[in-house]
Design a protein around this motif. Structure first.
Motif, PDB file in Angstrom:
ATOM      1  N   UNK A   1     -29.017 -72.720  -5.875  1.00 13.54           N
ATOM      2  CA  UNK A   1     -28.612 -72.490  -4.481  1.00 13.54           C
ATOM      3  C   UNK A   1     -27.097 -72.414  -4.293  1.00 13.54           C
ATOM      4  N   UNK A   2     -26.333 -72.610  -5.383  1.00 14.17           N
ATOM      5  CA  UNK A   2     -24.869 -72.540  -5.292  1.00 14.17           C
ATOM      6  C   UNK A   2     -24.400 -71.307  -6.049  1.00 14.17           C
ATOM      7  N   UNK A   3     -23.593 -70.490  -5.370  1.00 12.93           N
ATOM      8  CA  UNK A   3     -23.039 -69.289  -5.992  1.00 12.93           C
ATOM      9  C   UNK A   3     -21.561 -69.466  -6.299  1.00 12.93           C
ATOM     10  N   UNK A   4     -21.078 -68.711  -7.284  1.00 16.40           N
ATOM     11  CA  UNK A   4     -19.673 -68.733  -7.676  1.00 16.40           C
ATOM     12  C   UNK A   4     -19.038 -67.412  -7.272  1.00 16.40           C
ATOM     13  N   UNK A   5     -17.839 -67.496  -6.696  1.00 16.67           N
ATOM     14  CA  UNK A   5     -17.074 -66.300  -6.348  1.00 16.67           C
ATOM     15  C   UNK A   5     -15.673 -66.433  -6.947  1.00 16.67           C
ATOM     16  N   UNK A   6     -15.090 -65.296  -7.297  1.00 14.43           N
ATOM     17  CA  UNK A   6     -13.743 -65.273  -7.875  1.00 14.43           C
ATOM     18  C   UNK A   6     -12.839 -64.454  -6.951  1.00 14.43           C
ATOM     19  N   UNK A   7     -12.159 -65.107  -6.012  1.00 18.09           N
ATOM     20  CA  UNK A   7     -11.378 -64.381  -5.006  1.00 18.09           C
ATOM     21  C   UNK A   7     -10.254 -63.514  -5.567  1.00 18.09           C
ATOM     22  N   UNK A   8      -9.676 -63.890  -6.717  1.00 18.96           N
ATOM     23  CA  UNK A   8      -8.554 -63.125  -7.284  1.00 18.96           C
ATOM     24  C   UNK A   8      -8.984 -62.234  -8.450  1.00 18.96           C
ATOM     25  N   UNK A   9     -10.278 -61.979  -8.603  1.00 16.21           N
ATOM     26  CA  UNK A   9     -10.805 -61.188  -9.731  1.00 16.21           C
ATOM     27  C   UNK A   9     -10.128 -59.825  -9.787  1.00 16.21           C
ATOM     28  N   UNK A  10      -9.764 -59.393 -10.992  1.00 14.88           N
ATOM     29  CA  UNK A  10      -9.243 -58.030 -11.204  1.00 14.88           C
ATOM     30  C   UNK A  10      -9.702 -57.571 -12.579  1.00 14.88           C
ATOM     31  N   UNK A  11      -9.353 -56.356 -12.955  1.00 23.17           N
ATOM     32  CA  UNK A  11      -9.715 -55.870 -14.290  1.00 23.17           C
ATOM     33  C   UNK A  11      -9.008 -56.669 -15.384  1.00 23.17           C
ATOM     34  N   UNK A  12      -7.920 -57.333 -15.020  1.00 22.63           N
ATOM     35  CA  UNK A  12      -7.092 -58.033 -16.005  1.00 22.63           C
ATOM     36  C   UNK A  12      -7.483 -59.498 -16.173  1.00 22.63           C
ATOM     37  N   UNK A  13      -7.936 -60.136 -15.093  1.00 22.21           N
ATOM     38  CA  UNK A  13      -8.157 -61.592 -15.128  1.00 22.21           C
ATOM     39  C   UNK A  13      -9.268 -62.015 -14.159  1.00 22.21           C
ATOM     40  N   UNK A  14      -9.876 -63.178 -14.452  1.00 23.47           N
ATOM     41  CA  UNK A  14     -10.824 -63.765 -13.492  1.00 23.47           C
ATOM     42  C   UNK A  14     -10.075 -64.301 -12.282  1.00 23.47           C
ATOM     43  N   UNK A  15      -8.771 -64.488 -12.426  1.00 26.69           N
ATOM     44  CA  UNK A  15      -7.956 -64.921 -11.305  1.00 26.69           C
ATOM     45  C   UNK A  15      -7.672 -66.412 -11.297  1.00 26.69           C
ATOM     46  N   UNK A  16      -6.738 -66.789 -10.430  1.00 29.10           N
ATOM     47  CA  UNK A  16      -6.231 -68.154 -10.365  1.00 29.10           C
ATOM     48  C   UNK A  16      -7.081 -69.045  -9.465  1.00 29.10           C
ATOM     49  N   UNK A  17      -8.124 -68.464  -8.849  1.00 30.39           N
ATOM     50  CA  UNK A  17      -8.933 -69.210  -7.884  1.00 30.39           C
ATOM     51  C   UNK A  17     -10.419 -69.024  -8.171  1.00 30.39           C
ATOM     52  N   UNK A  18     -11.190 -70.078  -7.968  1.00 35.14           N
ATOM     53  CA  UNK A  18     -12.653 -69.997  -8.037  1.00 35.14           C
ATOM     54  C   UNK A  18     -13.194 -70.594  -6.732  1.00 35.14           C
ATOM     55  N   UNK A  19     -14.302 -70.058  -6.261  1.00 32.55           N
ATOM     56  CA  UNK A  19     -14.917 -70.576  -5.035  1.00 32.55           C
ATOM     57  C   UNK A  19     -16.382 -70.872  -5.293  1.00 32.55           C
ATOM     58  N   UNK A  20     -16.894 -71.905  -4.635  1.00 30.50           N
ATOM     59  CA  UNK A  20     -18.315 -72.241  -4.678  1.00 30.50           C
ATOM     60  C   UNK A  20     -18.883 -72.057  -3.279  1.00 30.50           C
ATOM     61  N   UNK A  21     -20.077 -71.452  -3.195  1.00 28.32           N
ATOM     62  CA  UNK A  21     -20.660 -71.058  -1.908  1.00 28.32           C
ATOM     63  C   UNK A  21     -22.108 -71.538  -1.826  1.00 28.32           C
ATOM     64  N   UNK A  22     -22.505 -72.090  -0.673  1.00 27.03           N
ATOM     65  CA  UNK A  22     -23.899 -72.489  -0.452  1.00 27.03           C
ATOM     66  C   UNK A  22     -24.174 -72.537   1.048  1.00 27.03           C
ATOM     67  N   UNK A  23     -25.456 -72.573   1.390  1.00 35.05           N
ATOM     68  CA  UNK A  23     -25.851 -72.664   2.796  1.00 35.05           C
ATOM     69  C   UNK A  23     -25.831 -74.105   3.307  1.00 35.05           C
ATOM     70  N   UNK A  24     -25.755 -75.063   2.417  1.00 36.52           N
ATOM     71  CA  UNK A  24     -25.782 -76.482   2.771  1.00 36.52           C
ATOM     72  C   UNK A  24     -24.360 -77.060   2.693  1.00 36.52           C
ATOM     73  N   UNK A  25     -23.804 -77.398   3.863  1.00 37.44           N
ATOM     74  CA  UNK A  25     -22.421 -77.891   3.919  1.00 37.44           C
ATOM     75  C   UNK A  25     -22.269 -79.215   3.160  1.00 37.44           C
ATOM     76  N   UNK A  26     -23.236 -80.127   3.319  1.00 41.67           N
ATOM     77  CA  UNK A  26     -23.156 -81.427   2.641  1.00 41.67           C
ATOM     78  C   UNK A  26     -23.156 -81.255   1.121  1.00 41.67           C
TER      79      UNK A  26
END
Length: 201
Positions: free
Chosen positions: A42-67
């Motif tokens: 139920x938890x997804x991973x997103x890479x906000x700074x993703x590019x062809x060169x790098x996964x980026x300096x930031x990672x994000x975790x996303x879910x429907x449950x705030x707690x």
């Protein structure tokens, strides 16, 4: 549609290996899911700074449950890295309705293009041939693979101690998909088709 929540982790060292740090963060999320069965897939991973060169300096975790997101953000490893000045963690925020949907896909067929994988598969087929008393024949290979841009994220398994690579690709998608991720927060080529907001910062 159900609201979603996220938090961001930014790696502070300028010369850091972003792929390695992404792998460590994903491993922590994987452990969190294993220990909290209601969080599994139920938890997804997103890479906000993703590019062809790098996964980026930031990672994000996303879910429907705030707690669930708050619980994940307070994992001891993340707190330690913040205290050491190596990570910066945002508070848990609501995903904006205007966010573009993307899919980060674990594509293990990419790994089969590398020499180590080919050697392992040839060895396995030779062992199978010996066990079944069949004339040994090497597997036919179709090596003309065209692979779109991808990144390697090293992962260590806490249970087996084994290290391996996640081969990850980014896909653009038209609309939000169902919450369905593998245990690393990624979509797969087959059954797991979860999407995440792009969250460009």
């Amino acid at each position: 549609m159900t609201k979603r929540y996220y938090f961001l982790i930014r790696y502070m060292p300028a010369q850091a290996d972003y792929g390695l740090l992404a792998g460590r963060c994903i491993s922590q999320m994987h452990l969190f899911m294993v220990n909290n069965r209601q969080a599994m897939n139920k938890i997804g991973v997103s890479f906000p700074d993703w590019s062809d060169v790098t996964v980026g300096q930031t990672i994000a975790f996303v879910a429907e449950d705030k707690d669930m997101m708050v619980g994940l953000s307070f994992q001891p490893y993340f707190s330690l890295m913040v205290n050491e000045g190596l990570f910066e963690i945002s508070s848990v925020c609501e995903v904006p309705d205007t966010a573009i949907e993307v899919r980060f896909v674990r594509n293990q067929t990419i790994g089969k293009s590398f020499l180590g994988s080919k050697k392992r598969r040839i060895k396995r087929s030779m062992v199978r041939a010996e066990l079944s008393d069949v004339e040994s024949s090497l597997p036919a290979t179709n090596e003309e693979r065209v692979v779109d841009s991808f990144h390697r994220i090293p992962i260590s398994s806490a249970s087996s101690g084994e290290s391996y690579m996640l081969f990850v690709q980014k896909e653009s998608v038209g609309e939000r998909g169902t919450v369905n991720f593998n245990s690393y927060g990624l979509a797969t080529n087959q059954e797991r088709k979860g999407t995440v907001p792009e969250l460009r910062v």
